[in-house]
Scaffold this motif. Structure first.
Motif, PDB file in Angstrom:
ATOM      1  N   GLU A 107       0.850  -1.188   0.000  1.00 10.77           N
ATOM      2  CA  GLU A 107       0.000   0.000   0.000  1.00 10.77           C
ATOM      3  C   GLU A 107       0.884   1.235   0.000  1.00 10.77           C
ATOM      4  O   GLU A 107       1.803   1.367   0.820  1.00 10.77           O
ATOM      5  CB  GLU A 107      -0.918   0.029   1.222  1.00 10.77           C
ATOM      6  CG  GLU A 107      -1.860   1.237   1.210  1.00 10.77           C
ATOM      7  CD  GLU A 107      -2.934   1.160   2.285  1.00 10.77           C
ATOM      8  OE1 GLU A 107      -3.181   2.206   2.921  1.00 10.77           O
ATOM      9  OE2 GLU A 107      -3.522   0.078   2.469  1.00 10.77           O
ATOM     10  N   CYS A 113      -2.838   0.328  -4.046  1.00  8.34           N
ATOM     11  CA  CYS A 113      -2.586  -1.007  -3.492  1.00  8.34           C
ATOM     12  C   CYS A 113      -2.254  -1.982  -4.618  1.00  8.34           C
ATOM     13  O   CYS A 113      -2.861  -1.931  -5.697  1.00  8.34           O
ATOM     14  CB  CYS A 113      -3.801  -1.523  -2.720  1.00  8.34           C
ATOM     15  SG  CYS A 113      -4.162  -0.604  -1.213  1.00  8.34           S
ATOM     16  N   HIS A 353      -6.155  -4.870   5.168  1.00 10.85           N
ATOM     17  CA  HIS A 353      -5.414  -6.011   4.626  1.00 10.85           C
ATOM     18  C   HIS A 353      -5.478  -7.246   5.527  1.00 10.85           C
ATOM     19  O   HIS A 353      -4.740  -8.200   5.317  1.00 10.85           O
ATOM     20  CB  HIS A 353      -3.961  -5.612   4.378  1.00 10.85           C
ATOM     21  CG  HIS A 353      -3.818  -4.482   3.405  1.00 10.85           C
ATOM     22  ND1 HIS A 353      -4.199  -4.587   2.085  1.00 10.85           N
ATOM     23  CD2 HIS A 353      -3.372  -3.205   3.571  1.00 10.85           C
ATOM     24  CE1 HIS A 353      -3.970  -3.428   1.473  1.00 10.85           C
ATOM     25  NE2 HIS A 353      -3.483  -2.581   2.347  1.00 10.85           N
TER      26      HIS A 353
END
Length: 647
Positions: A107, A113, A353
């Motif tokens: 990221e 991302c 995440h």
């Protein structure tokens, strides 16, 4: 310490840890007996360690350990052949079920991302390895990495290793002098960099900084540039190449087969005192030690998601790569500031995440805890299973904030202490024992740790030198081209004994505490004290957010403490607070340890990964030469400290 301030593992939790399962497989149910066996029979332990990690040898080693040249120069897995690529990538790629799993998640600070499977990373590595070969890079060549935390950084590391070259990572925040010093020391022939990266909403221009540094680096004849910002940069046609160009053309499938003790990487220390030291690590050293600590210390396993907020120029950068990938876990890289655009960026990243294992520094937590608690409350953080920390001693207040606010009093904090030369940890919080604030509950398996007094006698309940009495896998194979300096640094005080440079204390129950670097130690009227002892007292005061303590010469006591504090909020009556803090410390620690002075400053000098640089504080305060300060992120505060002598 009341029970609510202690993390206690349940029986079910213990039995499901990798450490306990491994111990049980080897015939142990008690850690003390297992640990004793691990340091008494090194051949047995480190053989079982590589088996537990399922290391895929190209050629099996003849002997686990050869110390015929002394403890300073052990040969591990003698005769073994492998390449770290076999360990980190190829074994997962060969299994279709594993090949498609995430290996790397990235990221950027701008919200971009990217993710790569093990198969995708392997393809990128092969392409870049082919590009390096076309540029003439050969086995044993040194390549410097002056890179931000972007996917290409990991791809480059693995590609360099694949062709048998050696990489040396350089902190992305360094300035010209520090970059030049490290490249010159390593004699790197090629540098990989980026045009820049994003931090705190600004573009940081790396290529410009590197160009200035290379004016003093005649060994470098080629530079590869990643276009992270896609900006125009100065270009030397005979020297510079774009990353994209290197990725085009023939791919390289074949991997160099390396001796287990051939160099893999050189990590240079920060260089705040004297010349940087280039710690040499091998294909069977750093990766195995890092992966073992992640596996049996932090309970990282296949399918987990490991995120350590760090830089590739610090030891925890390569640790993240090997600790994650060798265990089949995904690793998360983040490019920017943990407080941009808001103080919850780190917590947002964890939720976004599904991070299972988070690594931070105590100083980072002290920085984040000053913000309103609502920044944390907005986030679930329910995927987290373990929080790990390293880089600085804790104080109880910040440890408890992390435990309660982030861990919700359910997550263990794996306090971890070792270093660049260790390739991992000496001490840790193993997850099959209770954990108390700011301490370590064990020496890690295979690490023969003791605390020595001045006479070289092992002591308990007394602060002394942290030492290791036996070598271990991951131990640096000396300093690059400086064998005598290496021996002088770690092996010169006591025979066959590694002196680590930390003051430590271990109590009768086996709980350890690091009290500071031994060269930071204060000696006040004959009483030795690590700076963290007084710092812990200072931050327990309602008005103090952060503190750093140094010792300065005193004609009567030999040395006296000077304290630097950052307040929780602006206080108008600074002189009153100063006097109050002097009295507070004196009451808590005794008249003999009364500080000479308390200074209120806006911030403490820290590196990007959150280390408070006490030696730099001391040099600035005493108005001495500061040396290389390019690792310091907030350098303006040094000017403020320099002026304090006149107060």
């Amino acid at each position: 310490m009341s029970l609510e301030n202690i993390w206690i593992p349940s029986s079910n939790f213990i039995q499901n840890t990798r450490l306990y399962k491994w111990m049980k497989k080897l015939g142990f149910t008690e850690y003390e007996l297992f640990y004793k066996k691990s340091i008494e029979d090194q051949q047995w332990f480190w053989k079982e360690a590589e088996k537990e990690l399922a290391i895929p040898w190209r050629e099996k080693y003849e002997k686990v350990l050869d110390v015929s040249k002394g403890n300073e120069w052990p040969i591990w897995y003698k005769g073994g052949k492998l390449n770290v690529i076999d360990l980190a990538l190829d074994r997962w790629v060969k299994n279709p079920k594993d090949a498609s799993k995430h290996a790397l998640i990235w990221e950027g600070e701008d919200g971009t991302c990217l993710s790569y499977s093990f198969l995708e990373i392997a393809g990128e590595v092969n392409n870049f390895a082919g590009g390096l070969r076309r540029l003439g890079v050969a086995r044993g060549d040194v390549i410097a990495l002056y890179m931000p935390m972007i996917p290409e950084t990991v791809i480059a590391i693995l590609a360099i290793s694949k062709i048998g070259a050696i990489y040396t990572p350089i902190f992305s925040g360094y300035g010209t002098e520090a970059i030049t010093t490290r490249i010159e020391a390593s004699k790197a022939k090629l540098v990989i960099t980026a045009d820049g990266y994003k931090r705190n909403g600004k573009d940081i221009f790396m290529k410009d900084e590197l160009d200035k540094a290379l004016l003093g680096c005649p060994s470098v004849n080629q530079v590869i540039v990643v276009q992270r910002l896609n900006i125009k940069v100065n270009w030397v046609k005979t020297r510079d190449h774009y990353w994209t160009e290197c990725m085009e053309g023939s791919t390289l499938e074949a991997t160099e087969v390396m001796d287990s003790n051939e160099p893999l990487l050189l990590i240079y220390t920060s260089g705040t005192t004297g010349r940087p030291k280039g710690c040499v690590h091998t294909h069977s050293g750093f990766p195995i030690k890092a992966a073992l600590d992640a596996a049996i210390g932090m309970n990282v396993t296949q399918g987990d998601i490991l995120f350590w907020y760090t830089d590739m120029g610090w030891m925890m950068g390569p640790f993240l790569v090997y600790g994650g990938l060798l265990n089949g876990a995904s690793i998360v890289l983040y490019e920017g500031s943990p407080e941009f655009p808001n103080p919850d960026r780190l917590w947002k990243l964890i939720d976004g995440h599904s991070v299972t294992h988070l690594g931070i520094s105590p100083t980072l937590i002290r920085s984040l805890m000053k913000h309103d608690a609502s920044w944390v409350d907005h986030h679930q953080l329910n995927t987290l299973r373990v929080i790990a920390s390293t880089g600085e001693p804790w104080n109880d207040d910040s440890w408890l904030w992390l435990f309660k606010q982030i861990g919700k009093e359910r997550l263990p904090i794996f306090n971890y202490s070792g270093g660049t030369e260790i390739a991992g940890g000496i001490l840790g919080n193993i997850l099959i024992r209770p954990i108390t604030p700011s301490t370590f509950n064990a020496a890690l398996p295979g690490m023969a740790a003791q605390v020595y007094d001045d006479s070289g006698k092992a002591v308990r309940d007394t602060v002394g030198e942290l030492v290791l009495t036996k070598p271990w896998v991951g131990m640096t194979r000396g300093f690059w081209n400086e064998p005598d300096r290496y021996k002088q640094a770690y092996w010169s005080r006591w025979c066959d004994t590694w002196v680590h440079g930390d003051w430590a204390v271990v109590d009768q129950q086996g709980f350890w505490k690091i009290t500071g670097r031994s060269d930071d130690t204060l000696s006040i009227a004959g009483k030795r004290m690590g700076p963290s002892e007084m710092e812990t007292v200072l931050v327990s005061h309602r008005a103090v957010h952060e503190a750093a303590v140094i010792g300065v010469p005193d004609s009567i006591k030999g040395e006296m403490a000077i304290c630097f504090v950052v307040l929780v909020e602006t206080v108008l009556e600074k002189e009153q607070i100063r006097q109050e803090l002097v009295s507070y410390v004196t009451k808590k620690m005794g008249k003999a340890l009364k500080p000479k002075r308390v200074h209120i400053i806006s911030d403490l000098p820290k590196t990007k990964n959150g280390k408070i640089m006490r030696r730099i504080i001391k040099a600035a305060y005493l108005q001495k030469q500061l040396g290389d300060v390019s690792a310091i992120e907030n350098q303006k505060v040094l000017q403020d400290i320099f002026k304090l002598q006149s107060e």
